[in-house]
Scaffold this motif. Structure first.
Motif, short mmCIF file in Angstrom:
data_model
loop_
_atom_site.label_atom_id
_atom_site.label_comp_id
_atom_site.label_asym_id
_atom_site.label_seq_id
_atom_site.Cartn_x
_atom_site.Cartn_y
_atom_site.Cartn_z
N SER A 14 0.81 -1.21 0.00
CA SER A 14 0.00 0.00 0.00
C SER A 14 0.85 1.26 0.00
O SER A 14 1.98 1.28 0.48
N THR A 15 0.25 2.31 -0.51
CA THR A 15 0.84 3.64 -0.45
C THR A 15 -0.09 4.55 0.33
O THR A 15 -1.26 4.23 0.55
N GLU A 18 -3.23 5.24 -1.76
CA GLU A 18 -4.18 4.13 -1.84
C GLU A 18 -4.97 3.99 -0.54
O GLU A 18 -6.20 3.81 -0.57
N GLU A 21 -7.44 6.97 -0.11
CA GLU A 21 -8.59 6.85 -1.00
C GLU A 21 -9.55 5.76 -0.52
O GLU A 21 -10.77 5.93 -0.53
N ALA A 22 -8.99 4.62 -0.09
CA ALA A 22 -9.84 3.54 0.43
C ALA A 22 -10.62 4.02 1.65
O ALA A 22 -11.81 3.70 1.81
#
Length: 445
Positions: A14-15, A18, A21-22
């Motif tokens: 993951s970044t 990411e 946004e999730a």
């Protein structure tokens, strides 16, 4: 693939973008306009440090919501939760449980004499709810007096007892009256000294009680030291004066120690520094650093015995949850063994307090600094003479500057709250204060 393996794989790949946004797409956040959110992704933590998914590190000067008193991932507390999970993950509050009983014993040992029972809750807000319920049932009265500059939680009665703006769209509970408490920097009483502020605030409190009808007032509810509202240690004599007023009219005194208790002020309970004995004490946050949700009411003996033959009409499915109470036991024991409360007192007196005074003397944007232990506020102003609070756009810029320099702050209104974990070292405290000073030095209106 097991759940654990899947989680590890997700985290490893993951970044920040990411995860953020999730989160935004699925999680409804508290106290927020959902479309404007930009939550900071946090991947892990240890001690006083946190890091995000892109590898940036942050020194935590927020303790999240001023609850991570013992720091992140304390091995003794993590191990206690793991042991309890292996032994018994959950049990209903109607059953006798040794972990719950032991936690209650350790907590009541920290209270004044004459407090021998704990009603466990899931957090601070429902601790306030149940303290109010107890006061009303014990006295047969209805009204609760609390301060405008206060925060007591986001449940029915707790949010209406709260004094700030969050109360206004949530006023569904009955019988709440507010007063102004002592706050010399922005005195409501035209006071010029702490003594005047104290005397006039107490006079105001008593007059409101008299005007409301003392026979209708069940309790005075006060944060021992208001936290979210601005970390305002009461002047000498205020809390004992409130106690005297309460006694004069047969009113109970509830002290809210949810944020200030369990080491935050350099005392086990903030009330230990003041000449006051309440009737009910609420707690949460620092009792186990929020590792598992936990709160409660420490009940004085007369109120506890009032319900020996009367049913107490309140309860929670997870009251005294064994994972939570196991973490509280481990937290209290670790704080004793490692002298964490003493460290908070020392860091406050020798590092944070003196450094904040230096910063205040050098930076025109600082109006006042105040606090004790690891519980401090820097009040920022647009003009020192008028004391005009620094506005939200400017506070946003300062917050961004702190984050950019690697400090996670607690920002409330026009204040930076300096509230690191109580395990913080002198070097870490100085590093965080250096970042605050650098950020304020770079601030341009």
């Amino acid at each position: 693939m097991t759940y654990t393996a899947a989680a590890d794989q997700f985290i490893a790949g993951s970044t920040n973008a990411e995860v953020s946004e999730a989160d935004r797409s699925r999680v409804f956040h508290s106290w927020s306009a959902q479309g404007a959110l930009n939550p900071l992704p946090i991947a892990g933590g240890s001690g006083c440090m946190l890091w995000d998914f892109d590898g940036k590190q942050y020194l935590d000067f927020s303790s999240q919501l001023v609850n991570v008193t013992i720091g992140y991932q304390h091995p003794k507390v993590v191990a206690a939760i793991q042991r309890q999970a292996d032994k018994l993950t959950t049990i209903a509050p109607a059953q006798a449980n040794e972990t719950r009983a032991h936690a209650a014993e350790l907590i009541t040992d920290l209270a004044p004499d004459g407090f021998n029972k704990v009603f466990f809750t899931n957090g601070g807000a429902d601790a306030i709810e149940n303290a109010i319920r107890m006061a009303r049932l014990f006295t047969g009265r209805d009204k609760i007096i609390s301060r405008y500059r206060s925060y007591h939680g986001n449940t029915g009665a707790a949010i209406v007892a709260t004094g700030d703006w969050r109360r206004i769209p949530n006023e569904y509970a009955r019988g709440h009256v507010h007063v102004f408490g002592p706050y010399l920097y922005r005195s409501e009483f035209w006071a010029t000294s702490e003594q005047e502020e104290c005397e006039r605030a107490l006079h105001h409190l008593e007059r409101v009680i008299q005007a409301e009808g003392p026979e209708s007032v069940a309790a005075i509810l006060l944060e021992t030291i208001p936290g979210t509202a601005g970390i305002m240690p009461p002047p000498p004599g205020y809390l004992s004066g409130a106690r005297q007023i309460a006694d004069r009219y047969g009113i109970l005194l509830i002290l809210d120690e949810v944020m200030a208790g369990f080491g935050r002020t350099g005392e086990w309970l903030a009330l230990d520094a003041y000449d006051v004995r309440p009737d009910l004490i609420t707690f949460a946050k620092g009792v186990n650093s929020g590792y598992v949700p936990l709160g409660g009411v420490i009940i004085s003996d007369p109120i506890a015995h009032h319900f020996d033959e009367r049913v107490f009409p309140g309860g929670l499915t997870y009251s005294g949850h064994p994972l939570a109470t196991a973490s509280a036991i481990a937290t209290i024991e670790a704080m004793r063994e490692e002298k964490i409360v003493e460290n908070a007192a020392q860091i406050g007196a020798e590092v944070i307090g003196p450094r904040l005074q230096e910063i205040a003397a050098q930076r025109e944007v600082v109006g006042e600094v105040r606090g004790k232990g690891v519980f401090w506020a820097i009040e920022l102003v647009a003009d020192r003479e008028t004391k005009e609070p620094l506005g939200a756009p400017e506070m946003g810029k300062i917050k961004a500057g702190l984050l950019e320099r690697g400090l996670l702050p607690f920002i409330s209104d026009n204040r930076i709250h300096v509230v690191p974990p109580a395990i913080i070292t002198a070097d870490e405290a100085n590093r965080g204060l250096d970042i605050i000073d650098e950020t304020l030095a770079a601030y341009r209106p």
